[in-house]
Scaffold this motif. Structure first.
Motif, PDB file in Angstrom:
ATOM      1  N   GLY A  63      85.239  54.231 -11.573  1.00 17.45           N
ATOM      2  CA  GLY A  63      86.675  54.190 -11.780  1.00 17.45           C
ATOM      3  C   GLY A  63      87.040  52.865 -12.426  1.00 17.45           C
ATOM      4  O   GLY A  63      86.270  51.891 -12.354  1.00 17.45           O
ATOM      5  N   ILE A  64      88.199  52.784 -13.042  1.00 14.66           N
ATOM      6  CA  ILE A  64      88.534  51.566 -13.792  1.00 14.66           C
ATOM      7  C   ILE A  64      88.710  50.352 -12.890  1.00 14.66           C
ATOM      8  O   ILE A  64      88.623  49.212 -13.353  1.00 14.66           O
ATOM      9  CB  ILE A  64      89.793  51.768 -14.666  1.00 14.66           C
ATOM     10  N   ASN A  65      88.946  50.571 -11.593  1.00 17.53           N
ATOM     11  CA  ASN A  65      89.119  49.454 -10.669  1.00 17.53           C
ATOM     12  C   ASN A  65      87.958  49.313  -9.686  1.00 17.53           C
ATOM     13  O   ASN A  65      88.084  48.632  -8.671  1.00 17.53           O
ATOM     14  CB  ASN A  65      90.435  49.607  -9.898  1.00 17.53           C
ATOM     15  N   ASP A  66      86.823  49.932  -9.994  1.00 18.15           N
ATOM     16  CA  ASP A  66      85.668  49.834  -9.101  1.00 18.15           C
ATOM     17  C   ASP A  66      84.956  48.496  -9.195  1.00 18.15           C
ATOM     18  O   ASP A  66      84.112  48.165  -8.357  1.00 18.15           O
ATOM     19  CB  ASP A  66      84.659  50.951  -9.403  1.00 18.15           C
ATOM     20  N   ILE A 131      87.276  59.849 -14.076  1.00 19.93           N
ATOM     21  CA  ILE A 131      88.659  60.328 -14.201  1.00 19.93           C
ATOM     22  C   ILE A 131      89.274  60.571 -12.827  1.00 19.93           C
ATOM     23  O   ILE A 131      90.409  60.174 -12.551  1.00 19.93           O
ATOM     24  CB  ILE A 131      88.685  61.626 -15.036  1.00 19.93           C
ATOM     25  N   LEU A 132      88.512  61.213 -11.956  1.00 21.01           N
ATOM     26  CA  LEU A 132      88.993  61.565 -10.617  1.00 21.01           C
ATOM     27  C   LEU A 132      89.328  60.312  -9.808  1.00 21.01           C
ATOM     28  O   LEU A 132      90.431  60.193  -9.241  1.00 21.01           O
ATOM     29  CB  LEU A 132      87.904  62.399  -9.933  1.00 21.01           C
ATOM     30  N   LYS A 133      88.394  59.370  -9.734  1.00 21.13           N
ATOM     31  CA  LYS A 133      88.628  58.164  -8.941  1.00 21.13           C
ATOM     32  C   LYS A 133      89.798  57.359  -9.484  1.00 21.13           C
ATOM     33  O   LYS A 133      90.606  56.818  -8.719  1.00 21.13           O
ATOM     34  CB  LYS A 133      87.351  57.307  -8.916  1.00 21.13           C
ATOM     35  N   THR A 134      89.892  57.282 -10.802  1.00 23.86           N
ATOM     36  CA  THR A 134      90.972  56.505 -11.414  1.00 23.86           C
ATOM     37  C   THR A 134      92.327  57.153 -11.186  1.00 23.86           C
ATOM     38  O   THR A 134      93.300  56.484 -10.806  1.00 23.86           O
ATOM     39  CB  THR A 134      90.706  56.346 -12.916  1.00 23.86           C
ATOM     40  N   ALA A 135      92.407  58.467 -11.406  1.00 23.20           N
ATOM     41  CA  ALA A 135      93.691  59.163 -11.261  1.00 23.20           C
ATOM     42  C   ALA A 135      94.208  59.098  -9.823  1.00 23.20           C
ATOM     43  O   ALA A 135      95.395  58.839  -9.587  1.00 23.20           O
ATOM     44  CB  ALA A 135      93.546  60.610 -11.710  1.00 23.20           C
ATOM     45  N   LEU A 136      93.331  59.322  -8.857  1.00 19.66           N
ATOM     46  CA  LEU A 136      93.768  59.308  -7.465  1.00 19.66           C
ATOM     47  C   LEU A 136      94.194  57.915  -7.024  1.00 19.66           C
ATOM     48  O   LEU A 136      95.128  57.772  -6.219  1.00 19.66           O
ATOM     49  CB  LEU A 136      92.649  59.832  -6.559  1.00 19.66           C
ATOM     50  N   ALA A 137      93.535  56.886  -7.542  1.00 22.40           N
ATOM     51  CA  ALA A 137      93.883  55.519  -7.160  1.00 22.40           C
ATOM     52  C   ALA A 137      95.148  55.025  -7.859  1.00 22.40           C
ATOM     53  O   ALA A 137      95.964  54.326  -7.260  1.00 22.40           O
ATOM     54  CB  ALA A 137      92.720  54.582  -7.468  1.00 22.40           C
ATOM     55  N   GLU A 138      95.313  55.423  -9.125  1.00 26.85           N
ATOM     56  CA  GLU A 138      96.409  54.885  -9.926  1.00 26.85           C
ATOM     57  C   GLU A 138      97.669  55.744  -9.898  1.00 26.85           C
ATOM     58  O   GLU A 138      98.747  55.268 -10.250  1.00 26.85           O
ATOM     59  CB  GLU A 138      95.947  54.731 -11.381  1.00 26.85           C
ATOM     60  N   GLU A 139      97.549  56.997  -9.490  1.00 23.94           N
ATOM     61  CA  GLU A 139      98.700  57.897  -9.424  1.00 23.94           C
ATOM     62  C   GLU A 139      98.825  58.429  -7.994  1.00 23.94           C
ATOM     63  O   GLU A 139      98.327  59.506  -7.663  1.00 23.94           O
ATOM     64  CB  GLU A 139      98.532  59.055 -10.414  1.00 23.94           C
TER      65      GLU A 139
END
Length: 359
Positions: A63-66, A131-139
């Motif tokens: 994810g982008i913030n991992d 995509i999944l990890k980023t979307a759930l964390a950011e949205e």
């Protein structure tokens, strides 16, 4: 910015399944901005194996913030690079890594309550994880439905991590595993991902017409069947995003085609623009692709698959006409705007100018 290779040290190799390893890289501070990625993008890795330069593209699974840059590599029977990655690479090794590329994503919208739907098969889970990890964390108001197909439980890549994510995002992340070779496994769907399953699950898990973004990643037959089924049940086609892993059925380097050539000469004058520099050479109309010819004349153009899949060799046609044999990665708007895959393109006019610096 034009994609470029840099030598990165491997920080960690983690065994995900018996035939899949994930690899994390150390990114020096001075290259951090070059390797900042968007969820769903990929890296092209380059190595010399048995005296041959080999390039392969692998999706980022972070994810982008991992706080890490990690790809997953599944060993393919006879696969030169995938075998090397699974059996030969260890922490501390240095490998050439191209800066991130790819457009398998949608812009994030933290203030919206979106519904995401994804269908993945085998190693197709890799970009979906990002995509999944980023979307759930950011949205925080969005939900994600994942349908993931594998042969057996033991072949499920990221199985434990997916379970942890489901527990962390209770009510927001729904995961259904589909197994083709363990039909008796309790609580899991059996069979394969196809049109029938799409229609069945869309009737119970999600209203297909309200899906904000659907992501499909896997072999070409599955992806095309699922895309058609989603459109049939009401998902707007412009919300369906796909990526193929491996070469599509019948994909090959650009074949010579009998397109009419608008020139009195036997060869085109080709100009390639890259990093503000020009490379000019003559290319016979029945000769190599633009990419192959440019490399033969000393231009180090970006490429990976040479099959029209990865889009690494994308460039803008500034002047002239070309015949593009295959296209599995350019969006319709890109073709309309004049972008081409140079690995699949041959000149049709006396002068052709392609620009790799065009965004």
């Amino acid at each position: 910015m034009t994609p470029s290779f840099h030598s990165l040290k491997i920080r960690d190799c983690r065994r995900e399944t018996d035939d899949t390893v994930s690899i994390a890289f150390d990114v020096p501070a001075d290259l951090a901005e070059r390797y900042r990625f968007i969820q769903g993008q990929y890296l092209t890795l380059k190595a010399v194996i048995g005296g041959e330069e080999v390039r392969r593209s692998y999706s980022i699974c972070s994810g982008i913030n991992d706080g890490e840059l990690r790809v997953a590599v599944k060993k393919v029977p006879g696969g030169l690079f995938s075998t090397h990655a699974n059996d030969g690479l260890t922490p501390g090794d240095v490998i050439d890594v191209m800066t991130p590329m790819g457009r398998f994503h949608v812009p994030l919208a933290p203030d919206q309550a979106r519904t995401y739907l994804a269908f993945a098969a085998g190693s197709g889970i890799t970009p979906i994880m990002s995509i999944l990890k980023t979307a759930l964390a950011e949205e925080p108001k969005s939900r994600f439905v994942l349908i993931y197909g594998n042969r057996t439980v033991s072949s499920i890549i990221f199985r434990e991590e997916l379970e942890d994510l489901k527990n962390r995002y209770l009510g927001r992340l729904v995961i259904h595993h589909v197994l083709s070779r363990e039909p008796e496994e309790a609580g899991l769907l059996s069979g394969r991902i196809g049109a029938g399953l799409v229609k069945e699950l869309c009737g119970t898990l999600v209203d297909p017409a309200t899906v904000d973004a659907a992501f499909l990643c896997g072999p070409q037959p599955m992806v095309e069947e699922v895309r058609a089924a989603l459109a049939e049940v009401g998902t707007p086609p412009d919300r369906i995003h796909l990526e193929l892993f491996g070469a599509p059925t019948g994909a090959k380097p650009a074949a010579r085609r009998p397109d009419p050539v608008d020139s009195p000469t036997d060869a085109a004058a080709v100009t390639v623009l890259l990093d503000g520099k020009r490379k000019e050479f003559a290319l016979p109309y029945d000769g190599d692709s633009i990419l192959e010819a440019a490399h033969r004349h000393g231009a180090d153009l970006p490429y990976s698959c040479k099959s029209g899949v990865c889009c690494t060799c994308r460039a803008k046609l500034r002047e002239g006409k070309v015949a593009m044999a295959e296209n599995y990665s350019l969006e319709p708007w890109e073709v309309e705007a004049g972008y081409i895959l140079t690995c699949q393109s041959r000149p049709l006019t006396e002068r052709v100018v392609v620009d790799f610096d065009a965004t």
